[in-house]
Design a protein around this motif. Structure first.
Motif, PDB file in Angstrom:
ATOM      1  N   UNK A 145       0.827  -1.204   0.000  1.00  0.00           N
ATOM      2  CA  UNK A 145       0.000   0.000   0.000  1.00  0.00           C
ATOM      3  C   UNK A 145       0.862   1.255   0.000  1.00  0.00           C
ATOM      4  N   UNK A 146       2.010   1.211   0.666  1.00  0.00           N
ATOM      5  CA  UNK A 146       2.930   2.356   0.628  1.00  0.00           C
ATOM      6  C   UNK A 146       3.368   2.605  -0.810  1.00  0.00           C
ATOM      7  N   UNK A 147       3.727   1.540  -1.517  1.00  0.00           N
ATOM      8  CA  UNK A 147       4.124   1.673  -2.916  1.00  0.00           C
ATOM      9  C   UNK A 147       2.976   2.218  -3.764  1.00  0.00           C
ATOM     10  N   UNK A 148       1.778   1.696  -3.537  1.00  0.00           N
ATOM     11  CA  UNK A 148       0.607   2.124  -4.303  1.00  0.00           C
ATOM     12  C   UNK A 148       0.270   3.591  -4.031  1.00  0.00           C
ATOM     13  N   UNK A 149       0.290   3.983  -2.767  1.00  0.00           N
ATOM     14  CA  UNK A 149       0.010   5.381  -2.416  1.00  0.00           C
ATOM     15  C   UNK A 149       1.063   6.316  -3.006  1.00  0.00           C
ATOM     16  N   UNK A 150       2.322   5.907  -2.967  1.00  0.00           N
ATOM     17  CA  UNK A 150       3.405   6.727  -3.523  1.00  0.00           C
ATOM     18  C   UNK A 150       3.243   6.876  -5.030  1.00  0.00           C
ATOM     19  N   UNK A 151       2.963   5.778  -5.722  1.00  0.00           N
ATOM     20  CA  UNK A 151       2.780   5.825  -7.174  1.00  0.00           C
ATOM     21  C   UNK A 151       1.558   6.673  -7.537  1.00  0.00           C
ATOM     22  N   UNK A 152       0.483   6.519  -6.773  1.00  0.00           N
ATOM     23  CA  UNK A 152      -0.734   7.283  -7.021  1.00  0.00           C
ATOM     24  C   UNK A 152      -0.474   8.767  -6.791  1.00  0.00           C
ATOM     25  N   UNK A 153       0.292   9.092  -5.770  1.00  0.00           N
ATOM     26  CA  UNK A 153       0.620  10.490  -5.477  1.00  0.00           C
ATOM     27  C   UNK A 153       1.439  11.090  -6.616  1.00  0.00           C
ATOM     28  N   UNK A 154       2.443  10.346  -7.078  1.00  0.00           N
ATOM     29  CA  UNK A 154       3.276  10.827  -8.177  1.00  0.00           C
ATOM     30  C   UNK A 154       2.438  11.049  -9.434  1.00  0.00           C
ATOM     31  N   UNK A 155       1.557  10.118  -9.728  1.00  0.00           N
ATOM     32  CA  UNK A 155       0.670  10.230 -10.881  1.00  0.00           C
ATOM     33  C   UNK A 155      -0.244  11.449 -10.751  1.00  0.00           C
ATOM     34  N   UNK A 156      -0.748  11.683  -9.553  1.00  0.00           N
ATOM     35  CA  UNK A 156      -1.623  12.829  -9.314  1.00  0.00           C
ATOM     36  C   UNK A 156      -0.851  14.140  -9.461  1.00  0.00           C
ATOM     37  N   UNK A 157       0.387  14.157  -9.006  1.00  0.00           N
ATOM     38  CA  UNK A 157       1.215  15.370  -9.160  1.00  0.00           C
ATOM     39  C   UNK A 157       1.474  15.658 -10.643  1.00  0.00           C
ATOM     40  N   UNK A 158       1.719  14.615 -11.435  1.00  0.00           N
ATOM     41  CA  UNK A 158       1.913  14.788 -12.876  1.00  0.00           C
ATOM     42  C   UNK A 158       0.631  15.338 -13.501  1.00  0.00           C
ATOM     43  N   UNK A 159      -0.503  14.795 -13.078  1.00  0.00           N
ATOM     44  CA  UNK A 159      -1.794  15.262 -13.597  1.00  0.00           C
ATOM     45  C   UNK A 159      -2.014  16.735 -13.259  1.00  0.00           C
ATOM     46  N   UNK A 160      -1.721  17.120 -12.025  1.00  0.00           N
ATOM     47  CA  UNK A 160      -1.893  18.517 -11.598  1.00  0.00           C
ATOM     48  C   UNK A 160      -0.992  19.434 -12.431  1.00  0.00           C
ATOM     49  N   UNK A 161       0.256  19.022 -12.659  1.00  0.00           N
ATOM     50  CA  UNK A 161       1.174  19.840 -13.460  1.00  0.00           C
ATOM     51  C   UNK A 161       0.654  20.007 -14.891  1.00  0.00           C
ATOM     52  N   UNK A 162       0.138  18.936 -15.467  1.00  0.00           N
ATOM     53  CA  UNK A 162      -0.403  19.003 -16.833  1.00  0.00           C
ATOM     54  C   UNK A 162      -1.636  19.909 -16.874  1.00  0.00           C
ATOM     55  N   UNK A 163      -2.497  19.784 -15.885  1.00  0.00           N
ATOM     56  CA  UNK A 163      -3.694  20.626 -15.841  1.00  0.00           C
ATOM     57  C   UNK A 163      -3.328  22.092 -15.657  1.00  0.00           C
ATOM     58  N   UNK A 164      -2.307  22.366 -14.857  1.00  0.00           N
ATOM     59  CA  UNK A 164      -1.850  23.755 -14.680  1.00  0.00           C
ATOM     60  C   UNK A 164      -1.318  24.321 -15.993  1.00  0.00           C
TER      61      UNK A 164
END
Length: 128
Positions: free
Chosen positions: A18-37
């Motif tokens: 779950x730590x790995x999954x949460x970390x990967x999900x967080x990184x993916x979400x940060x990439x999404x936020x940067x693209x949306x910005x």
């Protein structure tokens, strides 16, 4: 809030997964936020190049819709990031995977499918 569960809700290997999954999900979400910005910035820049009269400019309504749509997507992504950070904190504290409704463990399979789940299936079904 229901009664609290004593002991860990997840095994050590499940916690690591779950730590790995949460970390990967967080990184993916940060990439999404940067693209949306970037998209947001592009729309704002585009709107400065066209007439400022949204009411009479056919492009104005489209730009306004796109801005509103991107704003909603950004809000949703930021909310997800906040949820992921809260779940990561709960994982560090040892309370991750414990239902906020009844205090029982949340099924590992549910957490894998929905890492930000705060309730077990039973409690989620009864909240409707």
């Amino acid at each position: 809030m229901g009664k609290q569960l004593s002991g860990a809700a997840l095994s050590l290997s499940e916690r690591a997964a779950m730590q790995d999954l949460l970390t990967a999900d967080r990184e993916s979400t940060m990439v999404q936020i940067a693209a949306l910005r970037r998209d947001w910035d592009d729309i704002v820049e585009s709107s400065t190049l066209v007439a400022n009269d949204d009411e009479h400019d056919p492009e104005g309504a489209t730009l306004a819709f796109e801005r509103a749509h991107l704003e909603a997507l950004l809000d949703r992504a930021r909310s997800r990031l906040e949820d992921l950070d809260q779940m990561a904190e709960r994982l560090r504290e040892g309370t991750y995977g414990v239902c906020e409704g009844c205090g029982q463990p949340i099924a590992f399979e549910r957490l894998q499918a929905r890492p930000v789940a705060r309730t077990c299936i039973d409690c989620a079904a009864h909240r409707r």
